[in-house]
Enzyme design. Sequence first.
Site, PDB file in Angstrom:
ATOM      1  N   HIS A 107      36.039 100.695 130.961  1.00  0.00           N
ATOM      2  CA  HIS A 107      34.828  99.933 130.674  1.00  0.00           C
ATOM      3  C   HIS A 107      34.017 100.623 129.605  1.00  0.00           C
ATOM      4  O   HIS A 107      34.109 101.830 129.396  1.00  0.00           O
ATOM      5  CB  HIS A 107      33.978  99.755 131.944  1.00  0.00           C
ATOM      6  CG  HIS A 107      33.660 101.043 132.622  1.00  0.00           C
ATOM      7  ND1 HIS A 107      34.555 101.679 133.451  1.00  0.00           N
ATOM      8  CD2 HIS A 107      32.549 101.822 132.595  1.00  0.00           C
ATOM      9  CE1 HIS A 107      34.007 102.804 133.897  1.00  0.00           C
ATOM     10  NE2 HIS A 107      32.803 102.910 133.396  1.00  0.00           N
ATOM     11  N   HIS A 109      29.967 101.059 128.281  1.00  0.00           N
ATOM     12  CA  HIS A 109      28.548 100.935 128.621  1.00  0.00           C
ATOM     13  C   HIS A 109      27.790 100.522 127.356  1.00  0.00           C
ATOM     14  O   HIS A 109      27.974 101.139 126.304  1.00  0.00           O
ATOM     15  CB  HIS A 109      27.960 102.276 129.061  1.00  0.00           C
ATOM     16  CG  HIS A 109      28.608 102.895 130.262  1.00  0.00           C
ATOM     17  ND1 HIS A 109      27.993 102.935 131.495  1.00  0.00           N
ATOM     18  CD2 HIS A 109      29.791 103.517 130.431  1.00  0.00           C
ATOM     19  CE1 HIS A 109      28.774 103.573 132.357  1.00  0.00           C
ATOM     20  NE2 HIS A 109      29.878 103.936 131.735  1.00  0.00           N
TER      21      HIS A 109
HETATM   22  P1  5GP Z   1      31.679 105.511 134.659  1.00  0.00           P
HETATM   23  O1  5GP Z   1      31.033 106.693 135.319  1.00  0.00           O
HETATM   24  O2  5GP Z   1      33.035 105.260 135.285  1.00  0.00           O
HETATM   25  O3  5GP Z   1      31.715 105.582 133.180  1.00  0.00           O
HETATM   26  O4  5GP Z   1      30.754 104.275 134.926  1.00  0.00           O
HETATM   27  C1  5GP Z   1      30.765 103.550 136.097  1.00  0.00           C
HETATM   28  C2  5GP Z   1      29.474 102.788 136.127  1.00  0.00           C
HETATM   29  O5  5GP Z   1      29.561 101.841 137.149  1.00  0.00           O
HETATM   30  C3  5GP Z   1      28.260 103.675 136.420  1.00  0.00           C
HETATM   31  O6  5GP Z   1      27.327 103.568 135.370  1.00  0.00           O
HETATM   32  C4  5GP Z   1      27.726 103.116 137.728  1.00  0.00           C
HETATM   33  O7  5GP Z   1      26.320 103.081 137.745  1.00  0.00           O
HETATM   34  C5  5GP Z   1      28.307 101.727 137.779  1.00  0.00           C
HETATM   35  N1  5GP Z   1      28.553 101.224 139.108  1.00  0.00           N
HETATM   36  C6  5GP Z   1      29.049 101.898 140.170  1.00  0.00           C
HETATM   37  N2  5GP Z   1      29.182 101.081 141.229  1.00  0.00           N
HETATM   38  C7  5GP Z   1      28.777  99.858 140.821  1.00  0.00           C
HETATM   39  C8  5GP Z   1      28.688  98.591 141.474  1.00  0.00           C
HETATM   40  O8  5GP Z   1      29.028  98.415 142.643  1.00  0.00           O
HETATM   41  N3  5GP Z   1      28.217  97.551 140.734  1.00  0.00           N
HETATM   42  C9  5GP Z   1      27.843  97.702 139.426  1.00  0.00           C
HETATM   43  N4  5GP Z   1      27.387  96.614 138.805  1.00  0.00           N
HETATM   44  N5  5GP Z   1      27.907  98.893 138.784  1.00  0.00           N
HETATM   45  C10 5GP Z   1      28.379  99.948 139.466  1.00  0.00           C
END
Ligand code: 5GP
Length: 145
Positions: A107, A109
């Site tokens: 993903h 951001h």
């Molecule tokens: P990563 O750390 O993998 O780059 O980002 C994962 C993102 O997913 C984080 O920014 C976190 O806040 C978000 N996130 C985690 N759990 C959920 C969820 O259940 N729903 C949504 N909409 N975002 C989530």
Amino acid sequence: MTLKAPYDPDNIFARILRGDIPAVKVWEDDHVLAFMDVFPQSEGHVLVISKSSTARTLLDIEPDVLARLTAAVQRTARAAEKALKPDGFQIMQFNGEAGGQTVFHLHFHVIPRWSDRPMKGHGHAPMADAEALRVLADRIAAALE
Ligand code: 5GP
């Protein structure tokens, strides 16, 4: 979680795509979904994912699917800029646990930034109110081109 681990079909974003758990959607088409990060690091923090790819990281995704996904990131960023008028924005993308990744479905951001507002830490932001996220999502969606 190493970079080479297999894709887990029960990761949170796969469950959101299946409709097993709710998400505040901004926009979607047959290929991509943009939805609000429930722990936003800044106002209007959106996540953009592929619906078809089971890539965990940038290393795994097919180039044509990545091209579509990055076009969706740009479309989302343009709409967020138009709707929220930030001073800047960040595109973030983490790979592997050691690289800061916490959800293992690739993903991007999209994080609007304002000069006078510090960004909350990755993985340290409080959960947002769903109604407030819906208002922001609607504003961004209304600005889509
Ligand atoms: P990563 O750390 O993998 O780059 O980002 C994962 C993102 O997913 C984080 O920014 C976190 O806040 C978000 N996130 C985690 N759990 C959920 C969820 O259940 N729903 C949504 N909409 N975002 C989530």
